[in-house]
Design an enzyme around this catalytic site. Structure first.
Site, PDB file in Angstrom:
ATOM      1  N   CYS A   1       0.038 -23.440   8.758  1.00  0.00           N
ATOM      2  CA  CYS A   1       0.634 -22.489   7.794  1.00  0.00           C
ATOM      3  C   CYS A   1       1.031 -21.172   8.451  1.00  0.00           C
ATOM      4  CB  CYS A   1      -0.330 -22.227   6.647  1.00  0.00           C
ATOM      5  SG  CYS A   1      -0.774 -23.731   5.790  1.00  0.00           S
TER       6      CYS A   1
ATOM      7  N   HIS B   1       3.317 -16.622   2.912  1.00  0.00           N
ATOM      8  CA  HIS B   1       3.328 -18.078   3.052  1.00  0.00           C
ATOM      9  C   HIS B   1       3.039 -18.674   1.676  1.00  0.00           C
ATOM     10  CE1 HIS B   1       2.165 -22.108   3.778  1.00  0.00           C
ATOM     11  NE2 HIS B   1       0.876 -21.883   3.638  1.00  0.00           N
TER      12      HIS B   1
ATOM     13  N   ASN C   1       4.015 -26.351  -1.225  1.00  0.00           N
ATOM     14  CA  ASN C   1       3.641 -25.705   0.036  1.00  0.00           C
ATOM     15  C   ASN C   1       4.318 -26.468   1.179  1.00  0.00           C
ATOM     16  OD1 ASN C   1       2.357 -24.925   2.403  1.00  0.00           O
ATOM     17  ND2 ASN C   1       0.316 -24.809   1.496  1.00  0.00           N
TER      18      ASN C   1
HETATM   19  N1  COA Z   1      -5.330 -33.173 -10.594  1.00  0.00           N
HETATM   20  C1  COA Z   1      -6.340 -33.186 -11.471  1.00  0.00           C
HETATM   21  N2  COA Z   1      -7.595 -32.879 -11.142  1.00  0.00           N
HETATM   22  C2  COA Z   1      -7.834 -32.531  -9.869  1.00  0.00           C
HETATM   23  C3  COA Z   1      -6.826 -32.500  -8.901  1.00  0.00           C
HETATM   24  C4  COA Z   1      -5.522 -32.839  -9.314  1.00  0.00           C
HETATM   25  N3  COA Z   1      -4.492 -32.826  -8.480  1.00  0.00           N
HETATM   26  N4  COA Z   1      -7.380 -32.115  -7.733  1.00  0.00           N
HETATM   27  C5  COA Z   1      -8.672 -31.921  -7.945  1.00  0.00           C
HETATM   28  N5  COA Z   1      -8.974 -32.175  -9.237  1.00  0.00           N
HETATM   29  C6  COA Z   1     -10.246 -32.081  -9.924  1.00  0.00           C
HETATM   30  C7  COA Z   1     -11.415 -32.191  -8.984  1.00  0.00           C
HETATM   31  O1  COA Z   1     -11.737 -33.543  -8.736  1.00  0.00           O
HETATM   32  C8  COA Z   1     -12.499 -31.507  -9.787  1.00  0.00           C
HETATM   33  O2  COA Z   1     -12.990 -32.400 -10.757  1.00  0.00           O
HETATM   34  P1  COA Z   1     -14.563 -32.402 -11.163  1.00  0.00           P
HETATM   35  O3  COA Z   1     -14.822 -31.021 -11.703  1.00  0.00           O
HETATM   36  O4  COA Z   1     -14.625 -33.492 -12.165  1.00  0.00           O
HETATM   37  O5  COA Z   1     -15.294 -32.665  -9.889  1.00  0.00           O
HETATM   38  C9  COA Z   1     -11.745 -30.407 -10.532  1.00  0.00           C
HETATM   39  O6  COA Z   1     -10.365 -30.798 -10.508  1.00  0.00           O
HETATM   40  C10 COA Z   1     -11.878 -29.046  -9.880  1.00  0.00           C
HETATM   41  O7  COA Z   1     -11.680 -29.207  -8.489  1.00  0.00           O
HETATM   42  P2  COA Z   1     -11.706 -28.010  -7.506  1.00  0.00           P
HETATM   43  O8  COA Z   1     -11.383 -28.497  -6.124  1.00  0.00           O
HETATM   44  O9  COA Z   1     -12.954 -27.249  -7.727  1.00  0.00           O
HETATM   45  O10 COA Z   1     -10.464 -27.168  -8.064  1.00  0.00           O
HETATM   46  P3  COA Z   1     -10.028 -25.742  -7.713  1.00  0.00           P
HETATM   47  O11 COA Z   1     -10.038 -24.909  -8.909  1.00  0.00           O
HETATM   48  O12 COA Z   1     -10.690 -25.222  -6.484  1.00  0.00           O
HETATM   49  O13 COA Z   1      -8.493 -25.991  -7.356  1.00  0.00           O
HETATM   50  C11 COA Z   1      -7.093 -26.140  -5.435  1.00  0.00           C
HETATM   51  C12 COA Z   1      -8.147 -26.826  -6.284  1.00  0.00           C
HETATM   52  C13 COA Z   1      -6.807 -27.048  -4.260  1.00  0.00           C
HETATM   53  C14 COA Z   1      -5.829 -25.959  -6.263  1.00  0.00           C
HETATM   54  C15 COA Z   1      -7.628 -24.762  -4.998  1.00  0.00           C
HETATM   55  O14 COA Z   1      -8.913 -24.882  -4.444  1.00  0.00           O
HETATM   56  C16 COA Z   1      -6.720 -24.097  -4.011  1.00  0.00           C
HETATM   57  O15 COA Z   1      -5.606 -23.776  -4.321  1.00  0.00           O
HETATM   58  N6  COA Z   1      -7.207 -23.833  -2.823  1.00  0.00           N
HETATM   59  C17 COA Z   1      -6.371 -23.242  -1.788  1.00  0.00           C
HETATM   60  C18 COA Z   1      -5.574 -24.343  -1.226  1.00  0.00           C
HETATM   61  C19 COA Z   1      -4.407 -23.914  -0.418  1.00  0.00           C
HETATM   62  O16 COA Z   1      -3.792 -22.916  -0.674  1.00  0.00           O
HETATM   63  N7  COA Z   1      -4.113 -24.706   0.555  1.00  0.00           N
HETATM   64  C20 COA Z   1      -2.987 -24.467   1.369  1.00  0.00           C
HETATM   65  C21 COA Z   1      -3.364 -24.269   2.738  1.00  0.00           C
HETATM   66  S1  COA Z   1      -2.900 -22.702   3.311  1.00  0.00           S
END
Ligand code: COA
Length: 355
Positions: free
Chosen positions: A116, A282, A312
Site C-alpha cells: 500500500c 491511500h 482498495n
Molecule cells: N461480510 C460480512 N461479514 C463479514 C465480512 C464480510 N465481507 N468480513 C468479516 N465479516 C464478519 C466477521 O466474520 C465477524 O463476524 P463474527 O462477529 O460473527 O465473528 C464480523 O463481520 C466482524 O468482523 P471484524 O473483522 O471484527 O470486522 P471489522 O469491524 O474489524 O471490519 C474490516 C473488518 C476488514 C472492514 C476492518 O477491520 C478494516 O477495515 N480494517 C482495515 C483494513 C484495511 O484497511 N486494509 C487495507 C490494507 S492497508
C-alpha cells in the site's frame, strides 16, 4: 539542486464493474456490511488472461507520457510498485518496458515491494534520482490485479471484498522553479507485525514451494518426473497463497500512523494542516480516511476519496485518486498536495508536493 515535478499523470481501470451484490453470489456477505465497514460500493476486475498489472500500467503510462509531452522512448528510468506482479520474477518493471515497446537499454527498471505504501516509496526513490541529476524522465507506476488472487469464499470475505484492480502512472521530471514539485517525502517501517497483513506463499519460508505431499521432502527425479506438479500441502491446507489480514490491527495502526506521518511532512516544511489544499490518502478504507480527516480537522473538499468506486487498489490507489482529482480540477497549479499511505509491512509514508 532541481526538484521533482509531476509532469504527467494517467490512470486505467478495467471495464468490468463488480458490485457488492455481485460478491454475495460467492460468499456470505452483504452490500450493507461492505458499505458500512469500508465505504466500498463497487470495484473493477481485469479480464483474466488478457489484463495484468503490466498491461494496465502500460495503459496508464501512455496517458501520463502524452500529458507530459514525451514519447515512451524518452523515459530514462522505470519504477514499478505492485504486490500482484505478473510473475514471481522477473519484476513488472522490465515487463512494462517491453509492453511499452521501449527498445532503449540504457534505462533502468526498479521494482518496489511496499504494497500500500509502494507509490510513496517509489516517489521518494525517484525524487532522489531526479534531485541528484541522474534521471530526467522517470515513469513511476502503481498497478494491481488483485482479482486473480483473492479467496472468494466466505473464509476470505474480510479481505476479498476490499480489493480492486487498476493502475496509475506519473512522469516525474526535474524543475528549477523555486518552491515547486516534491517538497519532502517521509518513509517508515516496522516489521514487528509483518505477517498480520501478508500473502506468504510462494515463499522460501516453506522450504520448498512444491513438495511431495506425503514425504515432506523434495521428490527425487525418479519419484517426480520433470513436469509433474507436486503441491506443498501446507500451502494448500492453510491456503497461504491467499492474502491474510488482521483487519482490526491494521485499522488501529493506520489511524495513528496516517496523521503522524502527515504531521511529520508538515513540520519538516513549516506548514500547518490548514495549508493543505488536497490530501490524497491511500484508499485503504473510507472509514480510515474519514478518521484521518477528522483528526487533522480537514474539510470534505480538501480530502479526495474514490474507494467507493474502485475498492482498495493498493499501490495504484494514490496515483488513480490523484489523477481523478487533477482531472476534476480539484488539484490545481500551485496547490499544496499531501499524499499519505499505510499498509503491509507495516510500512507507511507521506509526501508534500507543490503542484
Ligand atoms: N461480510 C460480512 N461479514 C463479514 C465480512 C464480510 N465481507 N468480513 C468479516 N465479516 C464478519 C466477521 O466474520 C465477524 O463476524 P463474527 O462477529 O460473527 O465473528 C464480523 O463481520 C466482524 O468482523 P471484524 O473483522 O471484527 O470486522 P471489522 O469491524 O474489524 O471490519 C474490516 C473488518 C476488514 C472492514 C476492518 O477491520 C478494516 O477495515 N480494517 C482495515 C483494513 C484495511 O484497511 N486494509 C487495507 C490494507 S492497508
Amino acid at each position: 539542486m532541481p526538484s521533482t515535478k509531476f509532469a504527467g499523470i494517467g490512470f486505467y481501470v478495467p471495464e468490468q464493474v463488480v458490485t457488492n451484490k455481485d460478491l454475495t453470489k460467492y460468499m456470505d456477505t452483504s452490500d450493507d456490511w461492505i458499505r458500512e465497514r469500508s465505504g466500498i460500493e463497487e470495484r473493477r476486475y481485469g479480464k483474466k488472461h488478457e489484463e495484468t498489472p503490466t498491461t494496465m500500467a502500460a495503459a496508464a503510462a501512455k496517458i501520463a507520457c502524452e500529458r507530459a509531452g514525451i514519447t515512451v522512448e524518452e523515459i530514462d528510468f522505470i519504477v514499478f510498485a505492485t504486490l500482484s506482479p505478473d510473475y514471481y520474477f522477473p519484476g513488472c518493471g522490465v515487463l512494462l518496458q517491453r509492453e511499452l515497446g521501449i527498445t532503449n537499454t540504457e534505462i533502468g527498471a526498479l521494482d518496489i515491494r511496499n504494497q500500500c505504501s509502494g507509490f510513496i516509496y517509489g516517489l521518494s526513490v525517484a525524487d532522489q534520482f531526479i534531485k541528484s541529476g541522474m534521471y530526467k524522465n522517470i515513469l513511476l507506476v502503481g498497478a494491481e490485479m488483485h482479482s486473480m488472487g483473492l479467496d472468494f469464499t466466505t473464509r476470505g470475505r474480510n479481505v476479498a471484498v476490499l480489493f480492486g484492480d487498476g493502475a496509475g502512472a506519473v512522469v516525474l521530471q526535474p524543475t528549477e522553479e523555486e518552491g515547486k514539485g516534491v517538497l519532502t517525502t517521509h518513509l517508515h517501517s516496522d516489521g514487528t507485525h509483518a505477517e498480520e497483513l501478508s500473502l506468504l506463499s510462494p515463499g522460501s519460508h516453506g522450504g520448498y514451494h512444491f513438495e511431495d505431499k506425503d514425504k515432506f521432502g523434495f521428490p527425487t527425479e525418479e519419484e517426480a518426473p520433470l513436469g509433474e506438479i507436486f503441491v506443498y500441502d501446507n500451502l494448500l491446507e492453510n491456503k497461504t497463497y491467499y492474502p491474510y489480514m488482521d483487519g482490526q490491527l491494521v485499522f488501529k495502526k493506520a489511524v495513528t500512523k496516517f496523521p503522524e506521518v502527515i504531521m511529520e511532512a508538515l513540520a519538516k516544511t513549516g506548514y500547518e494542516t490548514t495549508d493543505i489544499d488536497m490530501l490524497v490518502p491511500h484508499q485503504a478504507n473510507l472509514r480510515i480516511a474519514q478518521f484521518v480527516q477528522r483528526t487533522l480537522k480537514l474539510p470534505d473538499e480538501k480530502v479526495y476519496n474514490n474507494i467507493m468506486k474502485y475498492g482498495n487498489t493498493t499501490a495504484a490507489s494514490i496515483p488513480i485518486a490523484l489523477c481523478e482529482a487533477w482531472e476534476q480540477g480539484k488539484v490545481k497549479e500551485g496547490d499544496l498536495v499531501c499524499l499519505a499511505a499505510f499498509g503491509s509491512g507495516f510500512t507507511w509514508g507521506s509526501a508534500l508536493i507543490r503542484w
